[in-house]
Design a protein around this motif. Sequence first.
Motif, short mmCIF file in Angstrom:
data_model
loop_
_atom_site.label_atom_id
_atom_site.label_comp_id
_atom_site.label_asym_id
_atom_site.label_seq_id
_atom_site.Cartn_x
_atom_site.Cartn_y
_atom_site.Cartn_z
N VAL A 81 -58.40 7.26 8.03
CA VAL A 81 -58.38 5.80 7.78
C VAL A 81 -57.35 5.09 8.09
O VAL A 81 -57.34 3.97 8.70
N PHE A 82 -56.17 5.50 7.75
CA PHE A 82 -54.77 5.17 8.13
C PHE A 82 -54.80 4.83 9.54
O PHE A 82 -54.21 3.98 10.14
N ARG B 203 -52.15 10.11 12.12
CA ARG B 203 -52.78 10.55 11.01
C ARG B 203 -51.98 11.66 10.34
O ARG B 203 -51.75 11.59 9.01
N LEU B 204 -51.18 12.33 10.95
CA LEU B 204 -50.30 13.64 10.38
C LEU B 204 -49.18 12.79 9.37
O LEU B 204 -48.98 13.32 8.55
N ALA B 205 -48.63 11.62 10.05
CA ALA B 205 -47.52 10.93 9.53
C ALA B 205 -48.11 10.40 8.12
O ALA B 205 -47.31 10.70 7.23
N ARG B 206 -49.40 10.01 8.02
CA ARG B 206 -49.65 9.55 6.73
C ARG B 206 -49.92 10.67 5.78
O ARG B 206 -49.73 10.61 4.69
N TYR C 201 -59.39 15.40 1.20
CA TYR C 201 -58.72 14.14 0.65
C TYR C 201 -57.73 13.57 1.69
O TYR C 201 -57.46 12.50 2.07
N LEU C 202 -56.62 14.50 2.01
CA LEU C 202 -55.64 14.06 2.89
C LEU C 202 -56.11 13.67 4.43
O LEU C 202 -55.62 12.93 4.84
N ARG C 203 -57.07 14.61 4.70
CA ARG C 203 -57.64 14.23 6.00
C ARG C 203 -58.43 13.12 6.28
O ARG C 203 -58.10 11.99 7.13
#
Lengths: 369, 369
Positions: free
Chosen positions: A267-268, A218-221, A260-262
């Motif tokens: 999702v990713f 999640r952080l990477a994305r 939005y970023l979260r």
Amino acid sequence: MSNSIGLVEPKKVTLDKGLRLESGKELKKIELIYESYGTLNEDLSNAVLICHALSGNHHAAGIYEDEKRAGWWDALIGPGKAIDTNKFYVVCPNNIGGCHGSTGPTSINQETGEIYGPDFPMITVKDWVKCQSMLSDHLKIKKWHAVVGGSLGGMQALEWSRLFPKRIEKAGVIAAAPKLSAQNIAFNEVARQAILNDPDFEEGRYLSKNKTPKQGLRLARMVGHITYLSEEAMRNKFGRELKEEKLSFGFDAEFEIESYLRHQGDVFSEQFDANTYLLMTKILDYFDPANEHEGDLAAAFNPIEAQILVMSFSTDWRFSPDRSKEIVNALIKAKKKVSYIEVNSPHGHDSFLFADDAYVKGLSSFLES
Amino acid sequence: MSNSIGLVEPKKVTLDKGLRLESGKELKKIELIYESYGTLNEDLSNAVLICHALSGNHHAAGIYEDEKRAGWWDALIGPGKAIDTNKFYVVCPNNIGGCHGSTGPTSINQETGEIYGPDFPMITVKDWVKCQSMLSDHLKIKKWHAVVGGSLGGMQALEWSRLFPKRIEKAGVIAAAPKLSAQNIAFNEVARQAILNDPDFEEGRYLSKNKTPKQGLRLARMVGHITYLSEEAMRNKFGRELKEEKLSFGFDAEFEIESYLRHQGDVFSEQFDANTYLLMTKILDYFDPANEHEGDLAAAFNPIEAQILVMSFSTDWRFSPDRSKEIVNALIKAKKKVSYIEVNSPHGHDSFLFADDAYVKGLSSFLES
């Protein structure tokens, strides 16, 4: 959906002869999942290979029966679109190392009977291109009319023109760079550290322990996503808009950009494999065709025979127009057939996914000329 | 070390009257740690307040007996330097919410007898400036000759000129912005998510459980660090240099930039408090003086009486020269005394820490004119 290819289905091929990789390791048997759109003509001269980027896959266009969302390049691929399926037979494989059906870290290692996980060998752009050439053999396509890709996909198109000069008529190198900058590598490294240090990563053996390093992925994305958008696009889309009317003086998402970023990260992290993500970022870091030629990019381009179109986008700060110009200048120095288009687009690096007019016209006239 | 102030020692003051914060909460008793250099003159007219940035503290110049490394702005503060301690009495406090001696998340909450941790109230730039004005009272400094800071420190200098127009002669607003962009907030949010999702964060109560969310803090610093350096500086310093001669085809740090970032993250995660880091990033996100004036920055600047010097650095992409110009243009519109210098410097946002010639001359002549 107008101009859509409509329903599509992936196909699978097993390549039994295997592949010796650049690292020295070998993949003895390779499964490739791919999609194709349009019809191959009689003299097999209208085939276009699409190469996907970091988080892409074989589902480039059309829709699946049970899904609403179209393929990742549906805006560009279809009847009458930039890559016109009325004219071209379009093929898009999921690369090896991927996590959507082709042999990769989530596959079973035939030698051990276990999931590869971290034991999956390191891959390079060269390995991908070789593997795609094996798919070409299987499809009996001796020469691609064009190989096209954006970002990491553009690097594959470029590598195709170097490695198989007789098998490619044209290369579309979109939003790419001749190698990653220190800053590019730095962002990738943050993404990798986020994954590698997630306690659920379990040294890469998370699947066999029924875990997934979701927080790391999640952080990477999230950090990746910042580099895909332009500052302008973020400002126009989110600015400093608050979710609620007032500041909360707390750590819940309160600016729109935060939620939005979260959401993107959430999702990713549900859909992508962490070992594949690690692998993909390394493939980017390693790409450097000039390196075998003492840094002389023009020398690296010497074997090229294809016509090359290089395209960049004005607000792309991940691989800025200047990086594309490095490719163009080296191609000119090597006396190759190259054209260059810088498209004004507000979407940053992600511009290659949007069907802006100048972009569509530039790409389609290159492919159809 | 030539031109060094030499040995320095921090001082501590207890401000008993407390402070009502912008969030509505109250700090009943405040301890502030600070350092001072040079001598206050008889008419108390040569005092310069230094405001620190995100990860800074009160140790701005000179050295401690047991440490080799000088204070964070030692290149700029000292005898004959840009902020000349032969001429000025220089004061630098650690802000509340910090983790180096002033009241903050690592302090004991007098009401509960426990470490504050996540219960420490949210702070704003306005709160900091009010608290610094209480320190001014304690030091009997009615009017600062100048308030100077870089980055988040520059925002405090600007806020001083708005909140206490009669108490400040000059403001040095260096490498700052009138508010964060969506992209700035996005990077801060990634840093926060890295910390908040570290299993050792323990909802902020890590200290009482003898833990520290080191991995989260390390990642937060790594991503922050990328935004502090210019792409140019990274390229010149690291390029794509490998640690070993050959690619390892693995996930150990192999490019120099990777080990540099990991090292920066490691060191920081040993020295800084995670709750403080969360707080500092939020203080940045919240800063937006125009917001109280329907987005009209010139209106927000209406009360200002001080002379203002705005400085920016050519390669700063965190708070680019364009962001400084927003401040300058609004000050001009509000008919304030403002001068602006854009310094050519290769160091990116971190340029404000380096004593480049044009920067030193611009700042010293502003302070001494």
